[in-house]
Write a protein that holds these residues in place. Structure first.
Motif, PDB file in Angstrom:
ATOM      1  N   ILE A 285      22.837  79.405  68.160  1.00  0.00           N
ATOM      2  CA  ILE A 285      22.160  79.554  67.127  1.00  0.00           C
ATOM      3  C   ILE A 285      21.426  80.023  66.582  1.00  0.00           C
ATOM      4  O   ILE A 285      20.871  81.244  67.277  1.00  0.00           O
ATOM      5  N   ALA A 286      21.998  80.845  65.156  1.00  0.00           N
ATOM      6  CA  ALA A 286      21.342  81.841  64.395  1.00  0.00           C
ATOM      7  C   ALA A 286      19.682  81.560  64.041  1.00  0.00           C
ATOM      8  O   ALA A 286      19.891  80.401  63.586  1.00  0.00           O
ATOM      9  N   ASN A 287      18.688  81.423  64.250  1.00  0.00           N
ATOM     10  CA  ASN A 287      17.573  81.258  63.921  1.00  0.00           C
ATOM     11  C   ASN A 287      16.997  82.101  63.175  1.00  0.00           C
ATOM     12  O   ASN A 287      16.416  83.441  63.009  1.00  0.00           O
ATOM     13  N   GLY A 288      16.859  81.236  61.446  1.00  0.00           N
ATOM     14  CA  GLY A 288      16.321  81.644  60.770  1.00  0.00           C
ATOM     15  C   GLY A 288      15.874  80.554  59.579  1.00  0.00           C
ATOM     16  O   GLY A 288      15.248  80.516  58.742  1.00  0.00           O
ATOM     17  N   CYS A 289      14.478  80.219  60.827  1.00  0.00           N
ATOM     18  CA  CYS A 289      13.539  79.084  60.005  1.00  0.00           C
ATOM     19  C   CYS A 289      12.360  79.346  59.035  1.00  0.00           C
ATOM     20  O   CYS A 289      11.666  78.737  59.262  1.00  0.00           O
ATOM     21  N   GLU A 290      11.687  81.071  59.874  1.00  0.00           N
ATOM     22  CA  GLU A 290      10.886  81.373  59.293  1.00  0.00           C
ATOM     23  C   GLU A 290       9.092  80.195  59.610  1.00  0.00           C
ATOM     24  O   GLU A 290       9.275  79.590  58.859  1.00  0.00           O
ATOM     25  N   CYS A 291       9.697  80.165  61.071  1.00  0.00           N
ATOM     26  CA  CYS A 291       8.474  79.176  61.489  1.00  0.00           C
ATOM     27  C   CYS A 291       7.463  79.113  61.149  1.00  0.00           C
ATOM     28  O   CYS A 291       6.472  78.084  61.296  1.00  0.00           O
ATOM     29  N   GLU A 292       6.989  80.123  61.019  1.00  0.00           N
ATOM     30  CA  GLU A 292       5.249  80.472  60.705  1.00  0.00           C
ATOM     31  C   GLU A 292       5.250  79.534  59.361  1.00  0.00           C
ATOM     32  O   GLU A 292       6.025  81.359  58.484  1.00  0.00           O
ATOM     33  N   PRO A 293       3.867  79.676  58.951  1.00  0.00           N
ATOM     34  CA  PRO A 293       4.329  79.906  57.001  1.00  0.00           C
ATOM     35  C   PRO A 293       3.643  81.545  56.752  1.00  0.00           C
ATOM     36  O   PRO A 293       3.309  81.621  57.652  1.00  0.00           O
TER      37      PRO A 293
END
Length: 452
Positions: A37-45
């Motif tokens: 899984i490539a994580n492109g979620c940009e978790c932090e506001p």
């Protein structure tokens, strides 16, 4: 490329996980899994770093995922991205499909980018408490990490040498003159990054290095002067002194304890909203609060703090009384480690606890309102260009594990990309390379180089 060659390439390039604590990638990728899984979620506001990378380095990400998939035997390659990024999703999907990578579209909730939450979202599997995604045959890699893997592969194909990590993309936003995204050589002063975006607007600024939920608060320009860009730096947020996030981070721990003893109403909101609890982990923050308030944090109940991911959902969103359960968990974890006390409780997944996941995901806009950053959410962050510092001060510890050992001396002349810090023998670590060409001025925990 066979697996051993791929791992050696990653090791030589000094690649680490860029979405968190900087775990050396050559160790993380030395596995056999069925899913990447490539994580492109940009978790932090407020951060737009991953968005910029996905928009501009899609081919490198795809090439890296394809090579990693072949090395570890993965049959599923997925890039997780929030649906709100509609401006880049069509082109990104087209580019990645050529490498056998599919997109996995997600809602805008926090903490979507936590790797254990992401694994549950994408695969339906829960990583065991204190475990890592490898336990459920999955590797999660930040898109920035993968872009650097792709660059290393390109360098290898062009001149036989993998391109090492020498720079970092980061977001500069909040109370700044002209918010934006910049590219900075490793070791660049954070003050230089700030000035590239017009400087701080408040007369008494405070800074968050990273995101507003999990980032580190630095007080004043004097404090920022000692901070430099590392492989894991994702952003710099400028706030006025006295902002809620500033007050929360600097509240003395004894005040936190007294508040827990006098005002915690044991409502369970912190436990009910906990993202790790909602994937089945036996984490009940309200019982940890009770133990801490009573001075009994080294008990079995307190030891459950080790399961906490420190995402801050309990502290910044759930608690109706303004308590600081995340800071309490952090303090307990420090003390447990200092006394070599391990969590000995259950590591089983309690599947019944996952029933409310879909109803308790935290909407990012609502979270932004709770922590007082809503008015920064709509700021444009265009690319402001490359920073060209007069000197860099490169840390030899930009990763989990042992610090790198310097292989240069004061007075040496180095070229950009030269090795300046090597992994100690038989230790977990990562190689460090010169981010600029110049003369070595100082060698210690950092290597300071004057640009020539």
């Amino acid at each position: 490329m066979d697996k051993n060659s791929f791992i050696e390439l990653i090791k030589a390039a000094g690649i680490v996980g860029e979405g968190g604590a900087g775990f050396p990638a050559h160790v993380k990728y030395n596995a056999d899994v069925d899913t990447i899984i490539a994580n492109g979620c940009e978790c932090e506001p407020l951060l737009h770093t991953d968005h910029f990378i996905m928009k501009n380095d899609a081919s490198r990400i795809g090439r890296a995922m394809q090579a990693l998939g072949q090395a570890v035997g993965a049959s599923r390659l997925l890039l997780a991205i929030k649906k709100k990024h509609s401006d880049i999703i069509p082109a990104l999907g087209t580019e990645l499909s050529g490498y056998g990578v599919d997109l996995f579209l997600m809602e805008d909730f926090y903490p979507a980018g936590d790797e254990q939450i992401l694994v549950r979202e994408v695969t339906g599997r829960s990583v065991p408490p204190l475990g890592i995604p490898l336990a459920v045959s999955t590797i999660v890699a930040n898109v920035g990490t993968l872009a650097h893997v792709g660059a290393a592969l390109e360098g290898k194909s062009q001149d036989g040498k993998p391109a090492p990590i020498t720079d970092k993309i980061l977001t500069i936003t909040g109370e700044v003159g002209t918010p934006g995204v910049v590219r900075a050589p490793l070791g660049t002063s954070m003050v230089d990054c700030l000035e590239k975006c017009g400087g701080a607007l408040p007369a008494s600024p405070v800074f968050i290095i990273g995101g507003p939920m999990m980032g580190r608060v630095v007080e004043g320009l004097d404090g920022l002067a000692s901070e430099t860009v590392t492989k894991t730096t994702g952003g710099l947020i400028v706030l006025p002194a006295g902002h809620y996030l500033h007050r929360n981070a600097t509240l003395p721990l004894e005040v936190v304890r007294r508040r827990a003893a006098s005002a915690c109403i044991q409502c369970r909101a912190c436990s009910d909203i906990c993202p790790r609890g909602l994937i089945g982990h036996p984490l009940q923050t309200h019982t940890i609060m009770r133990a801490f308030a009573a001075g009994n944090e080294l008990s079995e109940a307190g030891a459950k703090a080790m399961i906490c991911s420190e995402c801050g959902a309990c502290e910044h969103y759930a608690c109706p009384m303004g308590m600081a359960p995340r800071r309490i968990n952090q303090a307990i974890k420090r003390e447990l480690r200092a006394q070599s006390i391990a969590y000995e409780g259950s590591k089983e997944i309690v599947e019944e606890k996952t029933a409310f996941r879909d109803y308790r995901k935290i909407p990012v806009p609502r979270l932004a309102g709770r922590i007082g950053i809503s008015h920064y959410m709509s700021l444009e962050t265009p690319f402001k260009g490359d920073i060209t510092p007069a000197e860099v001060n490169i840390s030899l510890r930009q990763h989990i594990g042992a610090p790198s050992q310097p292989v240069v001396a004061v007075g040496d002349t180095v070229a950009k990309g030269d090795l300046i810090g090597a992994i100690p023998e038989k230790a977990l670590g990562a190689q460090i390379h010169a981010s600029v060409g110049g003369k070595v001025l100082e060698v210690g925990s950092h290597v300071r180089i004057a640009v020539q």
